[in-house]
Design a protein around this motif. Structure first.
Motif, PDB file in Angstrom:
ATOM      1  N   UNK B  33      -1.942  -4.031  19.196  1.00 39.77           N
ATOM      2  CA  UNK B  33      -1.245  -3.413  18.066  1.00 39.77           C
ATOM      3  C   UNK B  33      -2.195  -2.471  17.342  1.00 39.77           C
ATOM      4  N   UNK B  35      -2.578  -0.073  13.639  1.00 42.44           N
ATOM      5  CA  UNK B  35      -2.080   0.020  12.260  1.00 42.44           C
ATOM      6  C   UNK B  35      -2.768   1.171  11.535  1.00 42.44           C
ATOM      7  N   UNK B  37      -3.536   1.788   7.481  1.00 42.86           N
ATOM      8  CA  UNK B  37      -3.477   1.271   6.126  1.00 42.86           C
ATOM      9  C   UNK B  37      -3.937   2.360   5.170  1.00 42.86           C
ATOM     10  N   UNK B  39      -5.502   2.969   1.225  1.00 39.68           N
ATOM     11  CA  UNK B  39      -6.142   2.335   0.080  1.00 39.68           C
ATOM     12  C   UNK B  39      -6.279   3.356  -1.040  1.00 39.68           C
ATOM     13  N   UNK B  43      -7.273   0.342  -5.175  1.00 38.31           N
ATOM     14  CA  UNK B  43      -8.023  -0.515  -4.232  1.00 38.31           C
ATOM     15  C   UNK B  43      -7.126  -1.349  -3.321  1.00 38.31           C
ATOM     16  N   UNK B  44      -5.858  -1.511  -3.654  1.00 43.95           N
ATOM     17  CA  UNK B  44      -5.035  -2.373  -2.816  1.00 43.95           C
ATOM     18  C   UNK B  44      -4.825  -1.745  -1.437  1.00 43.95           C
ATOM     19  N   UNK B  45      -4.906  -2.546  -0.410  1.00 47.79           N
ATOM     20  CA  UNK B  45      -4.669  -2.089   0.964  1.00 47.79           C
ATOM     21  C   UNK B  45      -3.179  -2.184   1.246  1.00 47.79           C
ATOM     22  N   UNK B  47      -0.033  -1.337   3.945  1.00 43.02           N
ATOM     23  CA  UNK B  47       0.335  -0.973   5.306  1.00 43.02           C
ATOM     24  C   UNK B  47       1.209   0.270   5.284  1.00 43.02           C
ATOM     25  N   UNK B  50       2.806   0.842  11.778  1.00 42.78           N
ATOM     26  CA  UNK B  50       2.220   0.061  12.845  1.00 42.78           C
ATOM     27  C   UNK B  50       2.867   0.461  14.172  1.00 42.78           C
ATOM     28  N   UNK B  91      -7.189   3.931   6.591  1.00 45.15           N
ATOM     29  CA  UNK B  91      -7.919   3.160   7.595  1.00 45.15           C
ATOM     30  C   UNK B  91      -7.033   2.931   8.811  1.00 45.15           C
ATOM     31  N   UNK B  95      -5.621  -4.491  16.773  1.00 42.65           N
ATOM     32  CA  UNK B  95      -5.655  -5.932  17.026  1.00 42.65           C
ATOM     33  C   UNK B  95      -5.082  -6.199  18.403  1.00 42.65           C
ATOM     34  N   UNK B 102      -7.876 -11.115  14.279  1.00 46.23           N
ATOM     35  CA  UNK B 102      -8.893 -10.289  13.658  1.00 46.23           C
ATOM     36  C   UNK B 102      -8.569  -8.819  13.864  1.00 46.23           C
ATOM     37  N   UNK B 103      -8.493  -8.092  12.767  1.00 44.54           N
ATOM     38  CA  UNK B 103      -8.302  -6.652  12.837  1.00 44.54           C
ATOM     39  C   UNK B 103      -9.661  -5.979  12.977  1.00 44.54           C
ATOM     40  N   UNK B 105     -11.527  -2.543  12.320  1.00 50.47           N
ATOM     41  CA  UNK B 105     -11.253  -1.440  11.405  1.00 50.47           C
ATOM     42  C   UNK B 105     -12.095  -0.210  11.716  1.00 50.47           C
TER      43      UNK B 105
END
Lengths: 116, 115
Positions: B33, B35, B37, B39, B43-45, B47, B50, B91, B95, B102-103, B105
């Motif tokens: 997969x 993605x 993202x 930010x 600061x919030x990540x 989505x 995908x 970003x 995965x 675990x992603x 990055x």
């Protein structure tokens, strides 16, 4: 409704202190994570819990200890804080594989930790 | 080991124009997969979009679309009709089925929107 929440959002403390960051998710997810984002914005996974069990434990100092009292909470406790611990710490959660076609991670707002 | 590379540390675009952010990755897996993202300064990540590797059709979410080239291991993000609120760090993440959730990055691309 906040999906993934963290407290506090800002944390300023002295070297050598012990501090905790709390994380809660109300999405019903089984898996939760802690990430560290350094000053260069690089994201690094620290820990992951699935149903209160540790499944990822990357190479972080043992001063960092995650605690998951239930699957909706994953707290991060840091002992003997050092200058290099200054960073933004993100909590995230995702559903267990099989519940969704993809396990999208939902992030909290982050906690900016500054160690003086 | 899988790696994700974002070669553009910073990009700028005029409001209402289109911009493409690049992402390449390295993997020997066939099922995975990808993605994007966002930010923002808060600061919030968040989505953005995908893509499942087994799907040939490129994912689209409103003004956001991807150009997924599996053979080239490329996953670029196109933002159409750029808006001031699109200004953020973007970003790219990867995965696969064996990475234990675990992603992996990329280093991120800072997108500046010029009014």
């Amino acid at each position: 409704d906040t999906a993934v929440s963290q407290t506090p959002k800002y944390l300023v403390t002295q070297m050598g202190n012990d501090k905790s960051i709390k994380c809660e998710q109300n999405l019903g997810h089984d898996t939760m994570y802690w990430y560290k984002q350094d000053s260069k914005k690089f994201l690094k996974i620290m820990f992951s819990y699935n149903n209160k069990e540790l499944i990822i434990n990357e190479t972080v100092p043992n001063r960092f200890s995650p605690k998951s009292p239930d699957k909706a909470h994953l707290n991060l406790h840091i002992n003997s804080l050092e200058l290099g611990d200054s960073a933004v710490y993100f909590c995230a959660s995702s559903p267990y594989i099989g519940q969704e076609p993809t396990d999208t991670q939902y992030f909290g707002p982050g906690t900016r930790l500054t160690v003086l | 080991a899988q790696t994700v590379t974002q070669s553009q540390p910073e990009m700028s675009v005029q409001e209402a124009e289109t911009v493409t952010l690049s992402c390449t990755y390295d993997t020997s897996e066939s099922d995975y997969y990808l993605f994007w993202y966002k930010q923002p300064p808060s600061r919030q990540m968040i989505l953005v979009i995908r893509q499942e590797a087994y799907k040939q059709q490129n994912a689209t979410e409103n003004r956001f679309s991807v150009n997924f080239q599996k053979a080239a291991k490329s996953f670029s993000l196109k933002i159409s009709d750029s808006q001031l609120g699109d200004a953020a760090m973007y970003f790219c993440a990867y995965r696969d089925m064996d990475s234990n959730y675990q992603l992996i990055w990329g280093a991120g691309t800072k997108l500046i929107i010029k009014p």
